[in-house]
Design a protein around this motif. Structure first.
Motif, PDB file in Angstrom:
ATOM      1  N   GLN A 178       0.777  -0.951  -0.145  1.00  0.00           N
ATOM      2  CA  GLN A 178      -0.133   0.010   0.019  1.00  0.00           C
ATOM      3  C   GLN A 178       0.839   1.286   0.019  1.00  0.00           C
ATOM      4  O   GLN A 178       0.601   2.238  -0.743  1.00  0.00           O
ATOM      5  N   ARG A 179       1.898   1.176   0.800  1.00  0.00           N
ATOM      6  CA  ARG A 179       2.919   2.540   0.657  1.00  0.00           C
ATOM      7  C   ARG A 179       3.527   2.563  -0.708  1.00  0.00           C
ATOM      8  O   ARG A 179       3.438   3.752  -1.236  1.00  0.00           O
ATOM      9  N   ASP A 227       0.692   3.820  -3.134  1.00  0.00           N
ATOM     10  CA  ASP A 227       0.411   5.426  -2.632  1.00  0.00           C
ATOM     11  C   ASP A 227       1.178   6.353  -3.412  1.00  0.00           C
ATOM     12  O   ASP A 227       0.848   7.531  -3.260  1.00  0.00           O
ATOM     13  N   ARG A 228       2.302   6.026  -3.952  1.00  0.00           N
ATOM     14  CA  ARG A 228       3.186   6.846  -4.580  1.00  0.00           C
ATOM     15  C   ARG A 228       3.140   6.716  -5.783  1.00  0.00           C
ATOM     16  O   ARG A 228       4.134   7.345  -6.758  1.00  0.00           O
ATOM     17  N   HIS A 230     -13.500   6.928   3.553  1.00  0.00           N
ATOM     18  CA  HIS A 230     -13.179   8.116   3.887  1.00  0.00           C
ATOM     19  C   HIS A 230     -14.111   9.131   4.149  1.00  0.00           C
ATOM     20  O   HIS A 230     -14.086  10.501   3.957  1.00  0.00           O
ATOM     21  N   SER A 262      -5.207   3.549  -3.163  1.00  0.00           N
ATOM     22  CA  SER A 262      -4.472   4.631  -3.244  1.00  0.00           C
ATOM     23  C   SER A 262      -5.331   5.785  -4.167  1.00  0.00           C
ATOM     24  O   SER A 262      -5.369   6.972  -3.604  1.00  0.00           O
ATOM     25  N   GLY A 289      -7.536   7.685  -1.973  1.00  0.00           N
ATOM     26  CA  GLY A 289      -6.801   8.560  -1.152  1.00  0.00           C
ATOM     27  C   GLY A 289      -6.788  10.013  -1.778  1.00  0.00           C
ATOM     28  O   GLY A 289      -6.667  11.097  -1.123  1.00  0.00           O
ATOM     29  N   VAL A 290      -6.245   9.859  -3.010  1.00  0.00           N
ATOM     30  CA  VAL A 290      -5.836  10.803  -3.957  1.00  0.00           C
ATOM     31  C   VAL A 290      -7.262  11.601  -4.139  1.00  0.00           C
ATOM     32  O   VAL A 290      -7.502  13.144  -3.858  1.00  0.00           O
ATOM     33  N   ALA A 350      -6.476  12.913   0.829  1.00  0.00           N
ATOM     34  CA  ALA A 350      -5.801  11.998   1.865  1.00  0.00           C
ATOM     35  C   ALA A 350      -4.383  11.949   1.558  1.00  0.00           C
ATOM     36  O   ALA A 350      -3.604  12.149   2.635  1.00  0.00           O
ATOM     37  N   ILE A 351      -3.964  11.648   0.396  1.00  0.00           N
ATOM     38  CA  ILE A 351      -2.754  11.444   0.216  1.00  0.00           C
ATOM     39  C   ILE A 351      -2.357  12.406  -1.309  1.00  0.00           C
ATOM     40  O   ILE A 351      -3.305  12.688  -2.102  1.00  0.00           O
ATOM     41  N   PRO A 352      -1.233  12.920  -1.675  1.00  0.00           N
ATOM     42  CA  PRO A 352      -0.985  13.623  -2.507  1.00  0.00           C
ATOM     43  C   PRO A 352      -0.967  12.658  -3.918  1.00  0.00           C
ATOM     44  O   PRO A 352      -0.204  11.459  -3.815  1.00  0.00           O
ATOM     45  N   THR A 410      -1.087  18.395  -6.484  1.00  0.00           N
ATOM     46  CA  THR A 410      -2.256  18.529  -5.616  1.00  0.00           C
ATOM     47  C   THR A 410      -3.540  18.692  -6.508  1.00  0.00           C
ATOM     48  O   THR A 410      -3.582  19.187  -7.783  1.00  0.00           O
TER      49      THR A 410
END
Length: 613
Positions: free
Chosen positions: A434-435, A438-439, A483, A574, A577-578, A582-584, A612
């Motif tokens: 997941q990490r 997320d990138r 979320h 992911s 989250g975007v 929540a995550i960039p 962003t």
């Protein structure tokens, strides 16, 4: 040589006794937290006396029939080595002429099997471990006592054979978007450890093709991208990590399948690159893999006139396999074919000639021939009639035996089914996946009024999904719900009908924001019509490509567009989250997206991506 054999006999005796009694090691796979350790030293390891002794002794004792069998790896149907399931038996009889894997090992003295989900081989990790042990038990009790290469295409992303609970990653192009070589290595190390835990000792990965053709129908997101240097770095990291985990890496598809609009499964692609272009674009990832000591390289069923003007596909080309790969690039590892059942290798020659010509070209291992008996007999008879000298067979068998020794298959052919859960799909592995994911998500266009989606909004998730199992839209809907969004899901499958489009538009009008997923929409009129209809309805709209990022060329007027590169749960987490802020959106395009309205111009250049929403 006799002294070497004498020193080796105790090790051989131990290995055979362990095999015959199915004695398990305490835990053949290291703990999950070692997945983040650095890769082992690069390069080809030195040849030990023990390795040489076992290889030469084994080769000397093998019959011609056993040697020929070592050259083949093929699919088999069934969940167990001795399956009696009527459907599996029927398929095996038509393809192999036997009932199951155990009988195939005895009849053909096989070098390996390739596992597929559709063949019933990968129902669960514990079942795969049992299948692997059953096959190896038969193999090590044959006269030659040689364990098998058990392989699969666990590329991650779009091509996966072992699904959840095994750890899933978003795939190569997503890793390319993340630009993090360490992430690529970690993904391969975790994948390799989990494969090894279930007895799979060869992964037919990573893909080393440099995808420079947006119309490529068979590679696309399976590639790390269009930059040869990025692809080479990622490939090298994954080769080291797979092999550090005890799994043979197999880079593919040599000499490069990245610039074609033809799928070699159904046709014969022609790569028009000049030799200079091949050196600059296609070959760097393969050179990097060779430098890292890659165990195996898979050939492509592609014609490359700059390397061989004969019209033969690379798999059957002596100038490409022996001249370029062996002699010029200096590769002396195992060369395996892509499936011999693919149209690209069957266009020019009959099924009995293809395996013989591949061996004459310099190939070592023959994968998935259309009819096993035909291919096996053709190779054996070519030796008997003098077309292929037995010494040529010995060269390939020697390479295959060396690979089996080096990846620990001889010393430890079995795995412990009770230990599978300590490695496969652990929380540490899932968290690392997941990490990494997320990138990777890439934001290419955004409307400030649309993103990020604030909590409390009513969101419709619609669009592409597998019609048989609509998991992608459901996964995104569930992730958005976590979320704080009130989410409804309406899957429209592949190429939606007018009625499905109308239903999606009606549902969108009842929601604050609509997220529509696309998959290769540039070739799907239904998906194009649906996005156009949603845009015309005037609803706040977010379009997400869940496979090839080139889909945006079909929607030039869409104001909010993202590339997720994958459609599995980890990618949808992911994406959620975007979408919610929540995550960039950290991913950057690893390919250029062309502008269909301006030939030669880019709609989005390599490296594009907004930071962003």
């Amino acid at each position: 040589m006799s002294k070497r054999v004498a020193r080796l006999l105790p090790l051989l005796t131990t290995a055979v006794l362990a095999a015959s009694s199915l004695t398990w090691p305490a835990d053949p796979i290291r703990a999950a937290d070692t997945a983040l350790a650095p890769p082992a030293a690069t390069g080809i390891p030195p040849v030990s006396d023990a390795e040489t002794g076992w290889v030469m002794k084994t080769l000397h004792q093998m019959t011609l029939e056993e040697k020929v069998g070592q050259l083949f790896t093929t699919r088999v149907y069934g969940e167990t080595a001795d399956t009696t399931d009527p459907a599996a038996v029927q398929m095996n009889r038509s393809f192999l002429g036997v009932d199951n894997a155990a009988q195939a090992v005895v009849r053909y003295h096989l070098g390996g099997f390739v596992y597929f989900a559709y063949a019933g081989n990968t129902r669960s990790p514990e079942q795969v471990a049992g299948l692997s042990n059953g096959i190896q038990q038969v193999a090590v009790t044959q006269p030659s006592r040689v364990p098998l290469l058990l392989s699969t295409d666990q590329e991650q992303g779009a091509v996966v054979r072992l699904g959840p609970p095994a750890t899933q990653f978003p795939g190569n192009m997503a890793l390319g978007a993340g630009r993090n070589v360490d992430d690529a290595g970690t993904a391969a190390r975790i994948t390799g450890q989990e494969l090894r835990a279930v007895g799979i000792n060869q992964d037919l990965a990573p893909v080393a093709d440099v995808n420079v053709n947006p119309a490529n129908p068979v590679i696309g997101v399976r590639s790390f991208g269009e930059d040869p240097t990025l692809a080479a770095d990622m490939v090298a990291a994954q080769v080291a990590s797979y092999q550090d985990a005890g799994v043979a890496a197999t880079v593919k598809h040599f000499p490069g399948h990245g610039d074609t609009a033809v799928d070699s499964h159904s046709g014969l692609p022609v790569i028009s690159h000049s030799r200079a272009e091949l050196d600059r674009i296609d070959l760097p990832p393969f050179r990097a893999a060779i430098t890292r000591g890659v165990d195996a390289i898979m050939t492509a069923h592609i014609v490359v006139p700059a390397l061989d003007p004969s019209g033969d596909p690379a798999t059957l080309s002596h100038p490409i396999i022996t001249g370029l790969l062996r002699e010029e690039l200096g590769y002396d590892g195992v060369v395996v074919t892509d499936s011999l059942g693919m149209a690209g290798v069957r266009k020019k020659y009959g099924d009995a000639r293809v395996p013989v010509l591949a061996l004459k070209a310099g190939v070592d291992m023959l994968v998935n021939p259309p009819v096993m008996q035909v291919a096996y007999d053709a190779v054996r008879d070519s030796v008997r009639n003098g077309e292929l000298p037995e010494s040529r067979i010995d060269e390939s068998v020697t390479r295959i035996l060396r690979l089996k020794w080096r990846r620990g298959m001889v010393a430890a052919p079995f795995v412990d089914p009770a230990a599978v859960s300590r490695t496969v799909g652990t929380q540490d592995h899932l968290a690392a996946a997941q990490r990494i994911s997320d990138r990777t998500t890439t934001l290419l266009r955004t409307d400030a009024a649309t993103l990020p989606i604030p909590a409390g909004r009513r969101v419709l998730v619609t669009g592409w999904d597998d019609p048989a199992a609509p998991a992608t839209t459901q996964a995104l809907g569930a992730a958005l719900g976590r979320h704080g969004l009130a989410t409804d899901v309406l899957s429209t499958g592949v190429n939606p009908s007018a009625a499905r489009i109308d239903a999606a538009v009606a549902a969108a009008r009842q929601h604050d924001t609509t997220v529509v997923l696309t998959n290769r929409a540039t070739g799907d009129v239904g998906q194009q019509r649906m996005v156009a209809a949603l845009a015309a309805a005037g609803v706040p709209l977010v379009v997400v490509a869940v496979r090839d990022p080139y889909d945006v060329t079909a929607f030039p007027d869409v104001s909010t567009y993202l590339a997720a590169y994958a459609f599995n749960d980890v990618a949808m987490n992911s994406l959620a989250g975007v979408l919610t802020g929540a995550i960039p959106p950290a991913g950057r395009l690893p390919v250029t997206i062309p502008d269909p309205a301006r030939p030669g111009a880019a709609l989005f250049p390599y490296g594009a991506g907004l930071s962003t929403p």
